[in-house]
Design a protein around this motif. Structure first.
Motif, short mmCIF file in Angstrom:
data_model
loop_
_atom_site.label_atom_id
_atom_site.label_comp_id
_atom_site.label_asym_id
_atom_site.label_seq_id
_atom_site.Cartn_x
_atom_site.Cartn_y
_atom_site.Cartn_z
N GLN A 93 83.20 -24.91 -36.77
CA GLN A 93 82.74 -26.23 -36.37
C GLN A 93 83.73 -27.32 -36.78
O GLN A 93 83.64 -28.44 -36.31
N ARG A 94 84.65 -26.97 -37.67
CA ARG A 94 85.57 -27.99 -38.19
C ARG A 94 87.02 -27.78 -37.80
O ARG A 94 87.83 -28.68 -37.96
N VAL A 95 87.31 -26.57 -37.33
CA VAL A 95 88.71 -26.25 -37.03
C VAL A 95 88.83 -25.88 -35.55
O VAL A 95 88.17 -24.95 -35.08
N GLY A 96 89.66 -26.61 -34.83
CA GLY A 96 89.90 -26.28 -33.42
C GLY A 96 91.18 -25.48 -33.29
O GLY A 96 92.09 -25.60 -34.12
N MET A 97 91.24 -24.62 -32.26
CA MET A 97 92.44 -23.80 -32.12
C MET A 97 92.90 -23.80 -30.67
O MET A 97 92.09 -23.72 -29.74
N VAL A 98 94.22 -23.88 -30.49
CA VAL A 98 94.82 -23.79 -29.17
C VAL A 98 95.78 -22.61 -29.18
O VAL A 98 96.56 -22.45 -30.12
N PHE A 99 95.70 -21.78 -28.12
CA PHE A 99 96.41 -20.51 -28.11
C PHE A 99 97.66 -20.56 -27.23
O PHE A 99 97.74 -21.34 -26.28
N ASN A 113 85.10 -26.18 -18.54
CA ASN A 113 85.79 -25.55 -19.66
C ASN A 113 85.60 -26.38 -20.92
O ASN A 113 85.41 -25.85 -22.01
N VAL A 114 85.67 -27.71 -20.74
CA VAL A 114 85.59 -28.59 -21.90
C VAL A 114 84.14 -28.83 -22.33
O VAL A 114 83.87 -29.06 -23.51
N SER A 115 83.20 -28.74 -21.40
CA SER A 115 81.82 -29.09 -21.77
C SER A 115 81.00 -27.88 -22.22
O SER A 115 80.01 -28.05 -22.94
N LEU A 116 81.40 -26.66 -21.83
CA LEU A 116 80.54 -25.48 -22.08
C LEU A 116 80.11 -25.36 -23.55
O LEU A 116 78.92 -25.31 -23.86
N ALA A 117 81.10 -25.32 -24.45
CA ALA A 117 80.75 -25.09 -25.86
C ALA A 117 80.02 -26.29 -26.46
O ALA A 117 79.22 -26.14 -27.37
N GLN A 118 80.30 -27.50 -25.94
CA GLN A 118 79.55 -28.67 -26.43
C GLN A 118 78.06 -28.47 -26.20
O GLN A 118 77.24 -28.78 -27.05
N MET A 169 85.00 -30.48 -29.57
CA MET A 169 84.10 -30.05 -30.64
C MET A 169 84.25 -30.94 -31.88
O MET A 169 83.72 -30.62 -32.94
N ASP A 170 84.99 -32.03 -31.77
CA ASP A 170 85.23 -32.96 -32.87
C ASP A 170 85.74 -32.25 -34.12
O ASP A 170 85.15 -32.37 -35.21
N ALA B 150 88.78 -17.21 -27.66
CA ALA B 150 88.67 -18.64 -27.34
C ALA B 150 87.22 -19.09 -27.50
O ALA B 150 86.94 -20.13 -28.10
N ALA B 151 86.30 -18.28 -26.98
CA ALA B 151 84.89 -18.64 -27.07
C ALA B 151 84.43 -18.69 -28.53
O ALA B 151 83.74 -19.61 -28.94
N ARG B 152 84.85 -17.69 -29.31
CA ARG B 152 84.46 -17.64 -30.71
C ARG B 152 85.07 -18.81 -31.48
O ARG B 152 84.43 -19.38 -32.36
N SER B 153 86.32 -19.16 -31.15
CA SER B 153 86.97 -20.24 -31.90
C SER B 153 86.31 -21.59 -31.58
O SER B 153 86.48 -22.54 -32.32
N LEU B 154 85.57 -21.65 -30.47
CA LEU B 154 84.84 -22.88 -30.16
C LEU B 154 83.47 -22.89 -30.82
O LEU B 154 82.67 -23.80 -30.60
N GLY B 155 83.18 -21.84 -31.60
CA GLY B 155 81.93 -21.82 -32.35
C GLY B 155 80.82 -21.01 -31.70
O GLY B 155 79.72 -20.95 -32.22
N MET B 156 81.10 -20.38 -30.55
CA MET B 156 80.05 -19.58 -29.91
C MET B 156 79.82 -18.29 -30.71
O MET B 156 80.76 -17.73 -31.27
N SER B 157 78.58 -17.81 -30.68
CA SER B 157 78.28 -16.51 -31.28
C SER B 157 78.75 -15.41 -30.33
O SER B 157 79.09 -15.68 -29.18
#
Lengths: 258, 274
Positions: A93-99, A113-118, A169-170, B150-157
């Protein structure tokens, strides 16, 4: 961006602290005791030959590869060892990653893509998430591509969507894993420009890169790694122009030759 | 050569007389119903098996082993044998099942269909569920690992990543091989005739034994082809479309479609059932 990032109670202490982090894959020791400390707003550029453990270091920090030994503290909370079970949620929740390979979701348009995890992780409403997605995509210069699918975007555009997706994800810290290595040379700049802007706005960043110019101009610190350990670390000018260690000199000689 | 024409292609004398054509058509209607019901149930059962097989973590290992064992068993024995074992419980084996199970389950006649029909549906479902589970698995495994990361790194289970990222991509890739399996399933419904279901092949055999002429069977073959050839063309079209899509995104790393093209489980799904 920085205005939206809530200030944690321990704003004075290190943002991220690694102590003796080790990682093995079978018999291969990829990280052999890495120490690293990161203050808020720092931009640490990690250089080193391939196989030196740079990418694994980033993957350990957000627990995609849990380290076997050592401790990682994020904003004063240990995320390794005993803390591991809740550590995964805490860190992601605190660390974002770009691959390096973008890893956009190919079945979703840029906005989704940007809204799904939000929506799924942060429980934001769809409208709110879309609005945030659109404003972030505008920020990375893609306001005309909101409805495009990844396979219709260039590598540079895909990577900028990926950065927007992580920012949505801020995060308090952003990890960049050789994000320009898979790009055609003419597309590198547009991605680096976005990262430079982000750094100027005060985002705390760890950037694994081969772009010496970026490290020199944007980095507040350069870390040189080889064979799973940090060889030297310091201000960019010092490490890049006046390296103390023979291995750093040899590496920079090879990289800067042409 | 005339005897060949007489035996196989005597449509006016054999098929279009005495209501024989109606018998073949109603047999084919049974074939269609068997195919569609077993197809839908097999798709569902296969997806359940595939997800059970992919469950993460050590505590769930026994569930994975059970799923793998089930798939191995039903992929490895002939459908005919499965059908005979199922039907034996009440048709031939006297009251073995009848004593334990209520009659409505041991000899089902749900929705006006015969017991052999439902034995057939059951046998086709549990067998094709195993085949289709393997297709789903190949589809899930063909999604590049970076997608899960990628999904996990965005916090998804793990579950969220599967549901919103991995499975939607996998399903699109497995539609052509699943259709291939469906074609194979449709042809295999003919085996249900040994249990006494009068599907199109049995209807043709009945006419053959009455008239000493094979044209009724040929008529059945024609009806099969009317359905299976367009389906096969549809599979080709879907595969070609998928390859065009992958080709377009070629340079980027999230294509991964070549793995699909070279994966035997995804290309020739129905092969081993013939």
């Amino acid at each position: 961006m920085s205005a939206e990032t809530p200030t944690p109670p321990d704003a004075g202490g290190p943002m991220l602290k690694l102590e003796g982090v080790c990682k093995r894959f079978g018999k291969l020791e990829v990280l052999r005791g890495v120490d690293l400390e990161l203050r808020r707003g720092e931009v640490v550029c990690v250089l080193g030959p391939s196989g030196s453990g740079k990418s694994t270091l980033l993957r350990c920090i957000n627990l995609l590869e849990p380290p076997e030994e050592g401790r990682i503290m994020l904003e004063g909370t240990e995320i390794t060892g005993e803390g591991m079970k809740d550590g995964v949620d805490f860190v992601r929740q605190r660390v974002g990653m770009v691959f390096q390979s973008f890893n956009l979701f190919p079945h979703k348009c840029a906005r989704d893509n940007v809204s799904l995890a939000q929506v799924k992780v942060l429980d934001r409403g769809q409208a709110e998430a879309d609005e945030k997605a659109e404003s972030l995509l505008r920020r990375v210069g893609l306001s005309a591509k909101l409805d495009e699918y990844p396979d219709r975007l260039s590598g540079g555009q895909q990577q900028r969507v990926a950065i927007a997706r992580a920012l949505a994800m801020d995060p308090h810290v952003m990890l960049f894993d050789e994000v320009t290595s898979a790009l055609d040379p003419e597309l590198v700049k547009e991605v680096l420009d976005v990262m430079r802007e982000l750094a100027e706005e005060g985002m705390t960043m760890i950037v694994v890169t081969h772009e010496i110019g970026f490290a020199r101009e944007v980095g507040t610190r350069v870390v040189f790694m080889d064979a799973g350990v940090v060889i030297e670390s310091g201000p960019p000018a010092e490490v890049l122009d006046n390296p103390k260690h023979e291995r750093t000199r040899r590496f920079l000689g090879l990289v800067l030759e042409h | 050569m005339n005897f060949i024409v007489d035996y196989y292609f005597d449509f006016t004398g054999t098929v279009f007389t005495d209501g024989n054509f109606d018998a073949i058509l109603s047999g084919f209607w049974i074939t269609i119903k068997l195919s569609i019901i077993s197809g839908i149930l097999g798709l569902t059962w296969g997806l359940i098996l595939a997800v059970l097989r992919q469950l993460p973590g050590r505590p769930l290992a026994p569930v994975r082993w059970l799923a793998i064992g089930y798939i191995d068993v039903f992929r490895g024995i002939p459908l005919l044998l499965v059908l005979l074992l199922i039907s034996g419980i009440s048709v031939f084996g006297a009251p073995i099942g009848g004593e334990v199970l209520p009659k409505s389950i041991a000899s089902p006649t749900w929705f006006g269909q015969t017991s052999p029909f439902w034995y057939g549906v059951f046998g086709l479902t549990i067998t094709y569920g195993a085949y289709m589970a393997e297709v789903y698995r190949a589809g899930i495994e063909s999604v590049p690992g970076g997608q899960m990361e990628a999904a996990r790194s965005l916090g998804m289970s793990h579950g969220q990543a599967m549901r919103f990222v991995i499975v939607p991509q996998a399903v699109r890739r497995v539609i052509p091989p699943l259709l291939n399996d469906f074609i194979a399933l449709m042809k295999d419904t003919s085996l249900v005739s040994v249990l006494g279901a009068v599907e199109v092949v049995q209807a043709g055999r009945d006419i053959q034994s009455e008239t000493y002429n094979g044209t009724g069977l040929v008529m059945g073959a024609i009806l099969f082809l009317i359905v299976t050839i367009p389906l096969a063309r549809l599979v080709d079209y879907l595969i070609a479309r998928e390859q065009r899509r992958v080709g377009r995104s070629g340079g980027s790393d999230d294509g991964g479609g070549e793995e699909v093209a070279s994966d035997p489980a995804l290309v020739g799904g129905g092969g081993m059932t013939a």
